[in-house]
Design an enzyme around this catalytic site. Structure first.
Site, PDB file in Angstrom:
ATOM      1  N   GLY A  10       0.901  -1.196   0.227  1.00  0.00           N
ATOM      2  CA  GLY A  10      -0.177  -0.044  -0.076  1.00  0.00           C
ATOM      3  C   GLY A  10       0.851   1.230  -0.095  1.00  0.00           C
ATOM      4  N   GLY A  12       0.434   5.692   1.134  1.00  0.00           N
ATOM      5  CA  GLY A  12      -0.503   6.965   1.555  1.00  0.00           C
ATOM      6  C   GLY A  12      -0.074   8.244   1.162  1.00  0.00           C
ATOM      7  N   PHE A  14       2.205   9.937   2.353  1.00  0.00           N
ATOM      8  CA  PHE A  14       3.565  10.531   2.651  1.00  0.00           C
ATOM      9  C   PHE A  14       4.428   9.459   2.531  1.00  0.00           C
ATOM     10  CE2 PHE A  14       0.585  13.016   5.360  1.00  0.00           C
ATOM     11  CZ  PHE A  14       0.930  14.337   4.974  1.00  0.00           C
ATOM     12  N   VAL A  17       4.552   1.594   1.606  1.00  0.00           N
ATOM     13  CA  VAL A  17       4.419   0.429   2.713  1.00  0.00           C
ATOM     14  C   VAL A  17       4.873  -0.799   2.166  1.00  0.00           C
ATOM     15  CG1 VAL A  17       2.935  -0.782   4.531  1.00  0.00           C
ATOM     16  CG2 VAL A  17       2.774   1.724   4.025  1.00  0.00           C
ATOM     17  N   LYS A  36       7.216   1.176   6.386  1.00  0.00           N
ATOM     18  CA  LYS A  36       6.702   2.252   6.003  1.00  0.00           C
ATOM     19  C   LYS A  36       7.905   3.324   5.660  1.00  0.00           C
ATOM     20  CE  LYS A  36       2.741   5.391   6.846  1.00  0.00           C
ATOM     21  NZ  LYS A  36       1.715   5.979   7.780  1.00  0.00           N
ATOM     22  N   ASP A 131      -7.082  12.354  12.265  1.00  0.00           N
ATOM     23  CA  ASP A 131      -7.511  11.711  10.763  1.00  0.00           C
ATOM     24  C   ASP A 131      -8.181  10.636  11.024  1.00  0.00           C
ATOM     25  OD1 ASP A 131      -7.591  12.221   8.209  1.00  0.00           O
ATOM     26  OD2 ASP A 131      -5.844  11.207   7.728  1.00  0.00           O
TER      27      ASP A 131
END
Length: 358
Positions: A10, A12, A14, A17, A36, A131
């Protein structure tokens, strides 16, 4: 810990991963960690996440951090954080794969209880997540909730809050009125976002349904429009959401209070494949008058610091900073400043562009 970067799982806003594979492993490898990573030059958010997770390592409802390191790969200096692997994916993925893209109320109440336990711990340690949304709630192999992505989290009640006044953190669909109109982001904002998450799990659609950012922010900040509470939700569930969607953050229920609400108080969060165990339910509050007088000190002290995330990709990430001159204008003027830079065609409402980090 010595590890090798595995397949991607995955990305995101920033960071990216990947599975993290120990160099010395048994014959049959079972994934237990992810790494990450982001470029060192733009790793501030990831460093912030690692720092906060180190302080939150005592809660099973929060993704664990196993350390960090730097590496040089493909000509780039990377900052890496090793995290617990949540093999069950995110609640967003589970909702998308479920029948009619909705979850049964019993499952919703169980997941909600797990999130509340995590939020209670986060808030007690002195942080706001900033968030909370379906994409940031992960599930372990045995279906336990794991709150993730603390890159936008902030410490509450600090002396430097005024330095960040007017800056927003979060995702518009889950923003509370005090964030939109005044940039005030404390622990009550997480509770509002939780309410939006619960409503979305039950209805299968976001609690707010608008075609663009401008319309949404005006509805929240000027028209005082509340998120939509699903009609098919039980009376206990509707009452629970009513406690989350109190406009005044000082009167909004806390995670500790909501854990005693009958919507979640009598439900087991370990697994949803077992039948509900019988027992004598605890006495649960039905209104704020069932509790001693309560006022959130965090709300009174926090003036907000924050960044705003509309889509996960860096090119669509916007960070809004209001000048001190515009801070004390009316909500309408503030909202005009917030939305003036965005196109009405901006496709922020779709979750399809998200690739869940886990």
């Amino acid at each position: 810990m010595d590890w090798i970067r595995g397949e991607a799982v995955g990305h995101g806003s920033f960071a990216k991963v990947h599975l993290a594979i120990p160099r010395k492993q048994s014959t049959q490898f079972v994934p237990s960690m992810v790494v990450k990573s982001s470029g060192v030059s733009h790793s501030a958010s990831l460093m912030n996440e690692k720092k906060i997770l180190d302080e939150l390592n005592g809660c099973q409802e929060i993704v664990r951090c196993f350390g960090d390191s730097n590496s040089f790969e493909n000509g780039e200096n990377l900052y890496n954080v090793l995290l617990e692997y949540a093999s069950g994916g995110s609640l967003a993925e589970k909702l998308k794969k479920s029948e009619n893209q909705k979850l049964p109320e019993f499952e919703v109440s169980g997941y909600t209880k797990g999130i509340l336990r995590g939020l209670q711990y986060v808030h007690e340690i002195g942080y706001a997540h900033c968030d909370i949304k379906l994409q940031n709630i992960l599930l372990s192999e045995d279906d336990k909730v794991k709150i993730a992505d603390f890159g936008l989290a902030k410490r509450i009640g600090t002396n430097n809050d005024d330095d960040f006044r007017g800056e927003l953190r979060g995702t518009p669909l889950y923003m509370s009125p005090e964030i939109v109109t005044g940039g005030e982001q404390g622990t009550p904002a997480d509770i509002w976002a939780l309410g939006c998450v619960v409503a979305e799990m039950v209805a299968g659609v976001p609690a707010y349904r608008f075609s663009g950012v401008t319309e949404l922010l005006m509805a929240i900040g000027v028209k005082n429009q509340l998120p939509q509470i699903p009609e098919k939700l039980s009376e206990e569930g509707k009452d629970f959401l009513g406690k989350c969607f109190v406009k005044d953050p000082r009167k909004r229920w806390t995670a500790e209070m909501l854990l005693k609400h009958p919507f979640v108080a009598d439900h087991d969060t370990v697994t949803f494949n077992e039948e509900i165990k019988s027992g004598v339910p605890s006495i649960s509050p039905k209104c704020p008058f069932d509790f001693p007088d309560w006022v959130s000190d965090d709300c009174a002290q926090s003036s907000a610091t924050c960044s705003i995330t509309f889509l996960p990709s860096p090119e669509n990430q916007e960070k809004l900073n209001l000048s001190s001159e515009s801070w004390f204008t009316s909500p309408v003027e503030r909202l005009r400043g917030l939305v003036s830079g965005f196109s009405p065609e901006f496709a922020w409402t779709s979750a399809d562009d998200w690739v869940t980090v886990r």
